[in-house]
Scaffold this active site. Structure first.
Site, PDB file in Angstrom:
ATOM      1  N   SER A  20       0.838  -1.216   0.000  1.00  0.00           N
ATOM      2  CA  SER A  20       0.000   0.000   0.000  1.00  0.00           C
ATOM      3  C   SER A  20       0.864   1.253   0.000  1.00  0.00           C
ATOM      4  O   SER A  20       0.583   2.216  -0.726  1.00  0.00           O
ATOM      5  CB  SER A  20      -0.869   0.051   1.262  1.00  0.00           C
ATOM      6  OG  SER A  20      -1.897  -0.876   1.177  1.00  0.00           O
ATOM      7  N   ARG A  24       1.459   4.286  -3.004  1.00  0.00           N
ATOM      8  CA  ARG A  24       1.246   5.705  -2.680  1.00  0.00           C
ATOM      9  C   ARG A  24       2.489   6.537  -2.956  1.00  0.00           C
ATOM     10  O   ARG A  24       2.405   7.630  -3.523  1.00  0.00           O
ATOM     11  CB  ARG A  24       0.813   5.851  -1.218  1.00  0.00           C
ATOM     12  CG  ARG A  24      -0.656   5.441  -1.015  1.00  0.00           C
ATOM     13  CD  ARG A  24      -0.913   5.084   0.439  1.00  0.00           C
ATOM     14  NE  ARG A  24      -2.331   4.832   0.713  1.00  0.00           N
ATOM     15  CZ  ARG A  24      -2.989   3.714   0.364  1.00  0.00           C
ATOM     16  NH1 ARG A  24      -2.375   2.768  -0.304  1.00  0.00           N
ATOM     17  NH2 ARG A  24      -4.266   3.564   0.685  1.00  0.00           N
ATOM     18  N   GLY A  88      -6.095  -3.526  -7.731  1.00  0.00           N
ATOM     19  CA  GLY A  88      -7.165  -2.582  -7.391  1.00  0.00           C
ATOM     20  C   GLY A  88      -6.604  -1.231  -6.983  1.00  0.00           C
ATOM     21  O   GLY A  88      -7.172  -0.182  -7.306  1.00  0.00           O
ATOM     22  N   ASP A 306      -7.191  -7.364   5.012  1.00  0.00           N
ATOM     23  CA  ASP A 306      -6.418  -8.299   4.181  1.00  0.00           C
ATOM     24  C   ASP A 306      -5.987  -9.551   4.950  1.00  0.00           C
ATOM     25  O   ASP A 306      -5.429 -10.476   4.360  1.00  0.00           O
ATOM     26  CB  ASP A 306      -5.203  -7.590   3.587  1.00  0.00           C
ATOM     27  CG  ASP A 306      -5.626  -6.549   2.545  1.00  0.00           C
ATOM     28  OD1 ASP A 306      -6.746  -6.663   2.005  1.00  0.00           O
ATOM     29  OD2 ASP A 306      -4.847  -5.620   2.275  1.00  0.00           O
ATOM     30  N   LYS A 333     -12.875  -8.481  -3.302  1.00  0.00           N
ATOM     31  CA  LYS A 333     -11.409  -8.423  -3.359  1.00  0.00           C
ATOM     32  C   LYS A 333     -10.901  -9.170  -4.603  1.00  0.00           C
ATOM     33  O   LYS A 333     -11.669  -9.419  -5.519  1.00  0.00           O
ATOM     34  CB  LYS A 333     -10.828  -9.005  -2.068  1.00  0.00           C
ATOM     35  CG  LYS A 333     -11.164  -8.156  -0.835  1.00  0.00           C
ATOM     36  CD  LYS A 333     -10.497  -6.797  -0.907  1.00  0.00           C
ATOM     37  CE  LYS A 333     -10.932  -5.902   0.228  1.00  0.00           C
ATOM     38  NZ  LYS A 333     -10.452  -4.523   0.076  1.00  0.00           N
ATOM     39  N   ARG A 337     -13.530 -13.537  -1.510  1.00  0.00           N
ATOM     40  CA  ARG A 337     -12.722 -14.188  -0.463  1.00  0.00           C
ATOM     41  C   ARG A 337     -13.548 -14.970   0.549  1.00  0.00           C
ATOM     42  O   ARG A 337     -13.028 -15.893   1.177  1.00  0.00           O
ATOM     43  CB  ARG A 337     -11.820 -13.168   0.246  1.00  0.00           C
ATOM     44  CG  ARG A 337     -10.590 -12.854  -0.557  1.00  0.00           C
ATOM     45  CD  ARG A 337      -9.499 -12.147   0.225  1.00  0.00           C
ATOM     46  NE  ARG A 337      -8.384 -11.867  -0.686  1.00  0.00           N
ATOM     47  CZ  ARG A 337      -7.601 -10.809  -0.628  1.00  0.00           C
ATOM     48  NH1 ARG A 337      -7.793  -9.903   0.323  1.00  0.00           N
ATOM     49  NH2 ARG A 337      -6.617 -10.654  -1.498  1.00  0.00           N
ATOM     50  N   ARG A 378      -3.437 -13.905  -1.691  1.00  0.00           N
ATOM     51  CA  ARG A 378      -3.560 -14.113  -0.233  1.00  0.00           C
ATOM     52  C   ARG A 378      -4.202 -15.471   0.097  1.00  0.00           C
ATOM     53  O   ARG A 378      -3.902 -16.081   1.112  1.00  0.00           O
ATOM     54  CB  ARG A 378      -4.326 -12.962   0.423  1.00  0.00           C
ATOM     55  CG  ARG A 378      -3.616 -11.627   0.235  1.00  0.00           C
ATOM     56  CD  ARG A 378      -4.030 -10.562   1.225  1.00  0.00           C
ATOM     57  NE  ARG A 378      -3.630  -9.248   0.744  1.00  0.00           N
ATOM     58  CZ  ARG A 378      -2.407  -8.726   0.868  1.00  0.00           C
ATOM     59  NH1 ARG A 378      -1.464  -9.404   1.493  1.00  0.00           N
ATOM     60  NH2 ARG A 378      -2.118  -7.530   0.393  1.00  0.00           N
TER      61      ARG A 378
END
Ligand code: S3P
Length: 417
Positions: A20, A24, A88, A306, A333, A337, A378
């Site tokens: 993440s 950014r 995403g 997550d 997701k 999930r 994941r």
């Protein structure tokens, strides 16, 4: 790939940089006044898509000795659609980023990303002025953006999503006045935290205020990814003979709800050497634990979003029942999930019940099984940890881990005895 159970788990690992935060930093660097340096970025499938996106509109990107150097040279209109792959965060934050630029662009993704909702970012971003079009009234990729003149707006979101919040903030920093954003429950705050250092974003009475301004040239280092560390935390507490040290893990409290859940379940886990560098980080010491079932409430969901596949796995190793509710976001997701968790754990012999907004799992002995991870990184890593702690597993499509954790199997090898 066949995974054997481990006799014991020992040693020390350093998990990959935070996904993440890397996304950014790439966008912030491409928005900044001058060249920026990002030390220790995550280089994985998802973050490579974000690098491609900023390059395709004119950013100059260099990578040397684990450091990214990024400068927006001359904004140029991409001549072809931009591929966001499975990511995403690339698509949603990318829509915010492209809204700022005076050009026409089109984003598209793989089959999974093409079925995920984009209207959640299109609605707030449209209030700021850009024009969007796309499949299903721009609810799904491909989506086109005609950006440029950003206005200001006040938006109250109905969903707690850091991607929606960040897309809005990224666009609003180029606005013609102060914008505000509110969310129902606090989601991860990496965007606000970083921009707050430069006085661009502040928070008053739970409302985020964005003051349009240019980000100055910056140098930042990315901390280890808590969500990647979570696989090894789970390995440490669920395996019968484990002592594990996980170094330099990001400990931002909007990300670490999983630690609170673990403590409630009776896990033996200690946080050590906490430091701060834009974000708090430290080391985790984990040992085999006797776990008890727990309930996870709707308010907790954003801080464990997550890690929910791993909470399900912990539930299978715990005494009693573990229940997760208020988590319908999980259906949107990289895979559905809830469905994936229920099907993988049932194939391994666990007693699992599916709800529209969650699931329950009862403690059991996991059996060896052949698992399809639904193309979801994941879910694949969760199934592997289940096999290492239980009775082994056979997994199709192991390469999918490279979405967020390309060195997952090497790191696992280091600690598996
Ligand atoms: C992310 C936010 C979360 C998370 C995703 C990455 C981000 O999504 O599930 O993996 O980087 O902002 P939402 O906040 O949209 O639920």
């Amino acid at each position: 790939m066949r995974i054997q159970p481990a006799k014991s788990i020992r040693g020390e690992i350093r998990v990959p940089p935070d996904k993440s935060i890397t996304h950014r930093m790439i966008f912030f660097a491409a928005m900044a006044k001058d060249r920026c340096e990002i030390e220790n970025p995550l280089i994985a499938d998802d973050t490579l898509r974000t690098l491609d996106l900023v390059k395709s509109v004119g950013a100059n990107v260099g990578y040397d000795e684990g450091k990214l150097s990024i400068r927006m040279e001359r904004i140029s209109e991409p001549s072809s659609p931009i591929f966001c792959g499975n990511s995403g965060t690339t698509a949603r934050l990318g829509l915010g980023f492209l809204s700022r630029l005076p050009l026409f662009s089109v984003l598209y993704g793989d089959a999974s990303l093409s079925s995920r909702p984009m209207d959640r970012v299109i609605e707030p971003l449209s209030l700021l002025g850009p024009i969007f079009d796309g499949r299903n009234k721009a609810s799904n990729l491909p989506v086109s953006v005609r950006g440029g003149k950003i206005k200001h707006a006040n938006y109250r979101s109905k969903i707690a999503s850091a991607q929606v919040k960040s897309a809005f903030i990224i666009a609003a920093t180029a606005g013609d006045g102060i914008s505000t954003y509110a969310e129902p429950v606090k989601s991860r705050d990496h965007t606000e935290r970083f921009l707050n250092v430069f006085g661009i974003v502040s928070k008053k009475d739970g409302i985020i205020e964005i003051k349009p301004s240019v980000i100055p040239s910056f140098k930042a280092r990315v901390v280890g990814d808590f969500s990647s560390a979570a696989f090894f935390i789970t390995l440490g507490v669920c395996h019968r003979n484990a002592i594990l040290e996980i170094k330099d893990v990001g400990l931002n409290e909007t990300r670490t709800g999983f630690l609170d859940v673990l403590k409630r379940m009776g896990a033996s886990i200690e946080t050590r050497n906490i430091k701060n560098d834009f974000e708090p980080y430290g080391d985790l010491h984990v040992e085999s634990s006797n776990l008890e079932g727990t309930e996870v409430s709707a308010e907790e969901i954003p801080s464990v979003i997550d890690e929910i596949p791993l909470i399900a796995l912990l539930g299978a190793f715990a005494k009693g029942k573990t229940v997760v509710r208020g988590a319908s976001e999980l259906r949107k997701k990289e895979s559905d999930r809830i469905k994936a968790i229920v099907s993988v754990l049932s194939e391994m012999g666990a007693r699992v019940q599916e709800f529209e907004d969650g699931f329950s799992v009862e403690g059991c002995n996991l059996e060896n099984a052949k698992i399809d991870p639904y193309g979801d990184h994941r879910i694949a890593m969760m199934a592997v940890i289940a096999g290492v702690c239980g009775n082994g597993v056979e997994i199709t499509d192991p390469k999918v881990v490279s979405i967020s954790y390309p060195s997952f199997f090497e790191d696992l090898k280091k600690v598996k005895r």
